[in-house]
Design a protein around this motif. Structure first.
Motif, short mmCIF file in Angstrom:
data_model
loop_
_atom_site.label_atom_id
_atom_site.label_comp_id
_atom_site.label_asym_id
_atom_site.label_seq_id
_atom_site.Cartn_x
_atom_site.Cartn_y
_atom_site.Cartn_z
N ALA A 258 20.66 65.98 57.00
CA ALA A 258 21.00 64.56 56.78
C ALA A 258 19.94 63.86 55.94
O ALA A 258 20.22 62.81 55.34
N GLU A 259 18.73 64.41 55.88
CA GLU A 259 17.65 63.77 55.12
C GLU A 259 18.02 63.62 53.65
O GLU A 259 17.81 62.56 53.05
N ASP A 260 18.56 64.69 53.04
CA ASP A 260 18.91 64.63 51.62
C ASP A 260 19.99 63.59 51.36
O ASP A 260 19.94 62.86 50.36
N LEU A 261 20.98 63.50 52.25
CA LEU A 261 22.06 62.53 52.05
C LEU A 261 21.56 61.10 52.24
O LEU A 261 21.93 60.21 51.47
N GLY A 262 20.73 60.89 53.24
CA GLY A 262 20.19 59.55 53.47
C GLY A 262 19.29 59.08 52.33
O GLY A 262 19.36 57.92 51.89
N GLY A 296 29.89 71.41 54.66
CA GLY A 296 28.79 70.74 55.34
C GLY A 296 29.20 70.27 56.73
O GLY A 296 30.39 70.06 57.00
N VAL A 297 28.22 70.12 57.61
CA VAL A 297 28.50 69.68 58.98
C VAL A 297 28.68 68.17 59.01
O VAL A 297 28.30 67.45 58.09
N GLU A 298 29.28 67.69 60.09
CA GLU A 298 29.50 66.26 60.26
C GLU A 298 28.14 65.54 60.37
O GLU A 298 27.26 65.96 61.13
N ILE A 299 27.98 64.46 59.61
CA ILE A 299 26.76 63.65 59.65
C ILE A 299 27.12 62.27 60.20
O ILE A 299 27.97 61.57 59.64
N ALA A 300 26.48 61.88 61.28
CA ALA A 300 26.77 60.59 61.90
C ALA A 300 26.20 59.45 61.06
O ALA A 300 25.12 59.58 60.47
N ALA A 302 24.70 56.91 62.05
CA ALA A 302 23.38 56.54 62.58
C ALA A 302 22.28 57.42 61.98
O ALA A 302 21.16 56.95 61.75
N ASP A 303 22.60 58.69 61.72
CA ASP A 303 21.60 59.58 61.13
C ASP A 303 21.36 59.24 59.66
O ASP A 303 20.22 59.32 59.18
N LEU A 304 22.42 58.87 58.95
CA LEU A 304 22.23 58.40 57.57
C LEU A 304 21.36 57.15 57.55
O LEU A 304 20.46 57.01 56.71
#
Length: 358
Positions: A258-262, A296-300, A302-304
């Motif tokens: 999730a770090e890369d997407l955020g 890709g896996v589900e990203i919440a 809140a994590d973004l």
């Protein structure tokens, strides 16, 4: 009074001439070492006139050049090197590890410049590697506005998601030396840097507290992955077909995907297009749809949000660090001072995010 301007111009001309002479000497020295290396690596004969230093790169140098093979076919390459006396940036992996990460990403289907040679001590060029040169655009404002990209622009957010999904499924076993940096380790590293700066900002203190209280929790389906660490406009080569290559892997590590997407949705990387969170190009829905579609896996959400606030905090602290004295070998510059000023923008972005989450 009329003599002073002429003297100033003369001094400026002498300074420019000295810089040009030094650059020419550096180019000649590099060419003398690069020519036999290209022969040994079977990459062809160096066109010395094509050897040009590229802009950018805080610790590593990048040089573009052309080499001709035995059939006189000319190919464009880039030498990315860390001179022997140059230190690595904080959190940066070595060039050898960077080249291995690029190779692993390529095997996973990520568009990257193919690495053709990794430097060894006998090459005499320090540490680094030679890769093929990929043509396209890297300047964010041009990608966002140039009519040449009007057709591909609406697809870029989803394409970035798909590329990140492929990256996060890459086999990391061939990449020795990658640091393992889960969320808590990333936060502690950033806190240590912040304390070293002896600079205190109330907004940054609040961000640290919020991040500590909202650490991502992973289920069994979301394990650590190969993370680029700086995936954003400026580090992507875009052509009229889409993303042609992902550049600058020196911050790669094993961590939370999730770090890369955020990071890609941090306001600083929207370059003025605040309403389109993914690089000023598209929506989070587009990004996540492309990510899920490619496995890709589900990203919440809140994590973004966690990684977006972390990203703004990281950028803000980095801006302050950039503005401070860096040692005798780094000259003060207006550019560094201007970057330091941007820490206040990161503070506003953090406050905006925290207010939304209230």
């Amino acid at each position: 009074m009329t003599g002073q301007p002429a003297t100033t111009r003369d001094n400026a001309a002498e300074a420019v001439a000295a810089l040009e002479q030094g650059a020419s000497a550096e180019q000649d020295k590099l060419a003398a070492l690069l020519s036999p290396l290209l022969e040994r690596a079977r990459l062809g004969a160096l066109d010395r006139h094509s050897l040009t230093r590229l802009t950018g790169g805080a610790s590593q140098q990048s040089w573009a050049f052309v080499a001709a093979d035995a059939a006189a076919e000319r190919r464009a390459y880039v030498l990315r090197r860390l001179p022997e006396d140059a230190p690595l940036l904080d959190n940066a992996i070595g060039p050898e590890c960077e080249a291995a990460a690029i190779a692993a990403a390529k095997r996973a289907g990520v568009p990257v410049p193919a690495v053709r040679h990794v430097l060894v001590p006998s090459d005499g060029l320090g540490r680094g590697f030679i890769s093929e040169r990929v043509e396209g655009e890297t300047i964010p404002r041009r990608i966002q506005r140039d009519p040449a990209f009007s057709e591909v622009r609406p697809r870029l957010a989803a394409e970035c998601g798909a590329i990140l999904a492929r990256l996060h499924q890459a086999d990391m076993r061939s990449v020795a030396g990658l640091p393992h940096l889960p969320p808590r380790a990333k936060l502690e590293r950033l806190r240590m840097l912040y304390r070293r700066l002896a600079f205190r900002r109330p907004v940054f203190e609040a961000a640290f507290r919020w991040l500590e209280d909202n650490m991502p929790t992973h289920d069994a389906t979301r394990g650590p992955a190969l993370v680029h660490g700086d995936f954003r406009l400026g580090n992507l080569i875009i052509d009229t077909n889409g993303v042609a290559a992902v550049l600058d892997w020196e911050m790669a590590h094993v961590g939370d995907p999730a770090e890369d997407l955020g990071w890609l949705t941090v306001n600083s990387w929207r370059f003025g297009n605040r309403s389109l969170p993914v690089g000023g190009l598209g929506t989070e829905a587009d990004l996540l749809a492309g990510y899920i579609r490619e496995g890709g896996v589900e990203i919440a959400p809140a994590d973004l949000a966690f990684w977006r606030i972390f990203g703004s905090l990281n950028w803000g602290i980095g801006c302050i660090e950039m503005s401070l004295p860096q040692g005798s070998d780094v000259l003060p510059s207006i550019e560094r001072a201007m970057i330091g000023r941007r820490s206040s923008e990161a503070e506003i972005d953090i406050l905006d995010e925290l207010l939304v989450l209230q």
